[in-house]
Design a protein around this motif. Structure first.
Motif, PDB file in Angstrom:
ATOM      1  N   PRO A  49      50.204  64.465  29.308  1.00 36.96           N
ATOM      2  CA  PRO A  49      50.331  63.610  28.119  1.00 36.96           C
ATOM      3  C   PRO A  49      49.355  64.031  27.018  1.00 36.96           C
ATOM      4  O   PRO A  49      48.286  64.564  27.284  1.00 36.96           O
ATOM      5  N   PRO A  53      47.379  63.564  17.997  1.00 35.20           N
ATOM      6  CA  PRO A  53      48.614  63.982  17.328  1.00 35.20           C
ATOM      7  C   PRO A  53      48.542  65.385  16.728  1.00 35.20           C
ATOM      8  O   PRO A  53      49.442  65.816  16.034  1.00 35.20           O
ATOM      9  N   TYR A 101      50.685  65.425  13.233  1.00 38.54           N
ATOM     10  CA  TYR A 101      51.704  64.408  13.004  1.00 38.54           C
ATOM     11  C   TYR A 101      51.050  63.053  12.798  1.00 38.54           C
ATOM     12  O   TYR A 101      49.871  62.862  13.105  1.00 38.54           O
ATOM     13  N   THR A 103      51.939  60.260  14.413  1.00 37.96           N
ATOM     14  CA  THR A 103      51.780  59.568  15.696  1.00 37.96           C
ATOM     15  C   THR A 103      51.798  60.565  16.850  1.00 37.96           C
ATOM     16  O   THR A 103      52.300  61.684  16.720  1.00 37.96           O
ATOM     17  N   ILE A 104      51.277  60.122  17.957  1.00 39.70           N
ATOM     18  CA  ILE A 104      51.263  60.955  19.166  1.00 39.70           C
ATOM     19  C   ILE A 104      52.682  61.157  19.688  1.00 39.70           C
ATOM     20  O   ILE A 104      53.009  62.228  20.210  1.00 39.70           O
ATOM     21  N   GLU A 105      53.546  60.154  19.536  1.00 41.79           N
ATOM     22  CA  GLU A 105      54.927  60.260  20.018  1.00 41.79           C
ATOM     23  C   GLU A 105      55.678  61.371  19.284  1.00 41.79           C
ATOM     24  O   GLU A 105      56.439  62.127  19.894  1.00 41.79           O
ATOM     25  N   GLU A 106      55.479  61.471  17.964  1.00 41.72           N
ATOM     26  CA  GLU A 106      56.127  62.535  17.194  1.00 41.72           C
ATOM     27  C   GLU A 106      55.607  63.907  17.614  1.00 41.72           C
ATOM     28  O   GLU A 106      56.366  64.868  17.749  1.00 41.72           O
ATOM     29  N   ASP A 108      54.409  64.669  20.536  1.00 39.11           N
ATOM     30  CA  ASP A 108      54.930  64.939  21.871  1.00 39.11           C
ATOM     31  C   ASP A 108      56.376  65.440  21.799  1.00 39.11           C
ATOM     32  O   ASP A 108      56.764  66.377  22.504  1.00 39.11           O
ATOM     33  N   LYS A 109      57.166  64.837  20.921  1.00 42.73           N
ATOM     34  CA  LYS A 109      58.555  65.260  20.737  1.00 42.73           C
ATOM     35  C   LYS A 109      58.602  66.704  20.216  1.00 42.73           C
ATOM     36  O   LYS A 109      59.395  67.514  20.692  1.00 42.73           O
ATOM     37  N   TYR A 112      57.631  69.236  23.093  1.00 40.76           N
ATOM     38  CA  TYR A 112      58.728  69.502  24.022  1.00 40.76           C
ATOM     39  C   TYR A 112      59.822  70.347  23.377  1.00 40.76           C
ATOM     40  O   TYR A 112      60.399  71.218  24.017  1.00 40.76           O
TER      41      TYR A 112
END
Length: 161
Positions: A49, A53, A101, A103-106, A108-109, A112
């Motif tokens: 994880p 970001p 980025y 956010t961290i979610e962006e 991470d996307k 990947y």
């Protein structure tokens, strides 16, 4: 019967159906080199994880610019910064860069989606950025001391007059 890797590659490119099963025998899993564990059931690599970001992008072409990096990573979210690190003397890319980025979610996307993909003809690798390590300040070298003969000795160069 084992095939050489070039023969197996030619058969795959030409579309021979039996070459894929032979290729699996030629390249055993023990020869795979990856820093991330592979999920045996789904065949998807599980990446650790993210905690930031900001992403480190390595394997960039010398021709990759900030704009090309921004264009490649912008579809995955709100891109705050895309910076290719360049050599001070020549102004050319050093082969790596950073993208940030919102956010961290962006991030991470994007990691990947872009890891082990081609950009400007080179395979790039996307990893979490690590904090910059501060280097200790270097003090200027002390003035060489004069000897009893009046000559100063510089130990790295030799004698000075």
């Amino acid at each position: 019967m084992a095939l050489s890797s070039s023969t197996a590659f030619r058969r795959i490119v030409q579309g021979t159906s039996s070459s894929f099963s032979q290729l699996k025998l030629t390249f055993s899993p023990s020869r795979q080199s990856s820093s991330f564990p592979l999920d045996e059931d789904s065949g998807i690599k599980e990446l650790p994880p993210l905690s930031t970001p900001k992403l480190f992008v390595s394997g960039l072409s010398r021709l990759t610019t900030d704009e090309k990096l921004k264009d490649a990573f912008s579809p995955f979210g709100q891109l705050l910064e895309a910076k290719v690190i360049t050599d001070r003397a020549s102004g050319r890319s050093k082969g790596f860069g950073f993208v940030s980025y919102a956010t961290i979610e962006e991030a991470d996307k994007a990691r990947y989606a872009m890891n082990a993909k081609f950009l400007d003809g080179w395979v790039i690798f996307v990893d979490p950025a690590k904090p910059k390590e501060r280097r200790p300040l270097t003090t200027s070298s002390p003035e060489p001391e004069a000897s009893e003969t009046g000559f100063r000795s510089n130990k790295t160069i030799g004698w000075c007059g």
